[in-house]
Scaffold this motif. Structure first.
Motif, PDB file in Angstrom:
ATOM      1  N   THR A   1       0.826  -1.207   0.000  1.00  0.00           N
ATOM      2  CA  THR A   1       0.000   0.000   0.000  1.00  0.00           C
ATOM      3  C   THR A   1       0.859   1.255   0.000  1.00  0.00           C
ATOM      4  OG1 THR A   1      -1.755  -1.165   1.187  1.00  0.00           O
ATOM      5  CG2 THR A   1      -1.814   1.239   1.238  1.00  0.00           C
ATOM      6  N   PHE A   2       0.477   2.202  -0.873  1.00  0.00           N
ATOM      7  CA  PHE A   2       1.163   3.489  -0.985  1.00  0.00           C
ATOM      8  C   PHE A   2       0.136   4.598  -0.800  1.00  0.00           C
ATOM      9  CE2 PHE A   2       3.363   0.373  -3.517  1.00  0.00           C
ATOM     10  CZ  PHE A   2       4.684   0.537  -3.122  1.00  0.00           C
ATOM     11  N   GLN A   3       0.512   5.658  -0.093  1.00  0.00           N
ATOM     12  CA  GLN A   3      -0.381   6.786   0.152  1.00  0.00           C
ATOM     13  C   GLN A   3      -0.382   7.720  -1.057  1.00  0.00           C
ATOM     14  OE1 GLN A   3      -2.396   6.911   2.933  1.00  0.00           O
ATOM     15  NE2 GLN A   3      -1.512   4.870   3.123  1.00  0.00           N
ATOM     16  N   LEU A   4      -1.566   8.177  -1.433  1.00  0.00           N
ATOM     17  CA  LEU A   4      -1.714   9.125  -2.528  1.00  0.00           C
ATOM     18  C   LEU A   4      -2.103  10.484  -1.974  1.00  0.00           C
ATOM     19  CD1 LEU A   4      -3.748   6.924  -5.043  1.00  0.00           C
ATOM     20  CD2 LEU A   4      -1.266   7.295  -4.960  1.00  0.00           C
ATOM     21  N   ARG A   5      -1.417  11.509  -2.422  1.00  0.00           N
ATOM     22  CA  ARG A   5      -1.721  12.898  -2.049  1.00  0.00           C
ATOM     23  C   ARG A   5      -1.279  13.772  -3.218  1.00  0.00           C
ATOM     24  NH1 ARG A   5       2.822  11.298   0.119  1.00  0.00           N
ATOM     25  NH2 ARG A   5       4.654  12.646   0.153  1.00  0.00           N
ATOM     26  N   PRO A   6      -1.721  15.005  -3.290  1.00  0.00           N
ATOM     27  CA  PRO A   6      -1.361  15.861  -4.420  1.00  0.00           C
ATOM     28  C   PRO A   6       0.156  15.925  -4.637  1.00  0.00           C
ATOM     29  CG  PRO A   6      -3.086  16.895  -3.146  1.00  0.00           C
ATOM     30  CD  PRO A   6      -2.633  15.687  -2.365  1.00  0.00           C
ATOM     31  N   GLY A   7       0.531  15.783  -5.900  1.00  0.00           N
ATOM     32  CA  GLY A   7       1.935  15.841  -6.276  1.00  0.00           C
ATOM     33  C   GLY A   7       2.633  14.499  -6.356  1.00  0.00           C
ATOM     34  N   VAL A   8       1.997  13.434  -5.872  1.00  0.00           N
ATOM     35  CA  VAL A   8       2.606  12.107  -5.907  1.00  0.00           C
ATOM     36  C   VAL A   8       2.444  11.515  -7.307  1.00  0.00           C
ATOM     37  CG1 VAL A   8       2.369   9.722  -5.070  1.00  0.00           C
ATOM     38  CG2 VAL A   8       2.350  11.620  -3.457  1.00  0.00           C
ATOM     39  N   CYS A   9       3.531  10.911  -7.804  1.00  0.00           N
ATOM     40  CA  CYS A   9       3.535  10.246  -9.105  1.00  0.00           C
ATOM     41  C   CYS A   9       3.889   8.778  -8.874  1.00  0.00           C
ATOM     42  CB  CYS A   9       4.563  10.910 -10.017  1.00  0.00           C
ATOM     43  SG  CYS A   9       4.615  10.232 -11.680  1.00  0.00           S
ATOM     44  N   VAL A  10       3.124   7.868  -9.485  1.00  0.00           N
ATOM     45  CA  VAL A  10       3.334   6.435  -9.301  1.00  0.00           C
ATOM     46  C   VAL A  10       3.469   5.774 -10.670  1.00  0.00           C
ATOM     47  CG1 VAL A  10       2.374   4.290  -8.385  1.00  0.00           C
ATOM     48  CG2 VAL A  10       1.917   6.449  -7.206  1.00  0.00           C
TER      49      VAL A  10
END
Length: 110
Positions: A75-84
């Motif tokens: 699991t990875f946290q998503l928030r503004p500015g995150v690129c996956v």
């Protein structure tokens, strides 16, 4: 050359969950190996269930909201500015765990 305005594109449902809408800016075949360039809007609590693509990788960029992405069980946290970056064949799932819409711009490369 192609110029599009996000605000002028029609909403379409995402194949993984019809309650999530997207606007497709570039469609398959318009630019080499790019399979799509789209923006998805996840209402609060919505999930694009786990799936994988044999024929493409995907890049996701979080514009607003918050959530989680699970890739092959991690699991990875998503928030503004995150690129996956999700590689071909990696199982991935996106969930809006926040209290506002989760907006993600993404593209696939075959």
């Amino acid at each position: 050359m192609k110029i599009v305005s996000l605000t002028e594109l029609p909403d379409q449902s995402v194949s993984h969950n019809p309650r999530i809408s997207k606007r497709v800016m570039i469609t398959p075949g318009q630019l080499g190996k790019l399979t799509n360039f789209s923006q998805a809007v996840f209402p609060v609590g919505e999930i694009a269930p786990a799936h994988r693509h044999a024929d493409m990788g995907e890049v996701f960029f979080v514009q607003s909201g918050s959530g989680e992405m699970r890739i092959d069980g991690e699991t990875f946290q998503l928030r503004p500015g995150v690129c996956v970056l999700v590689e071909p064949l990696e199982a991935h799932e996106v969930e809006n765990t926040g209290d506002e819409e989760l907006v993600i711009t993404y593209f696939g490369i075959g």
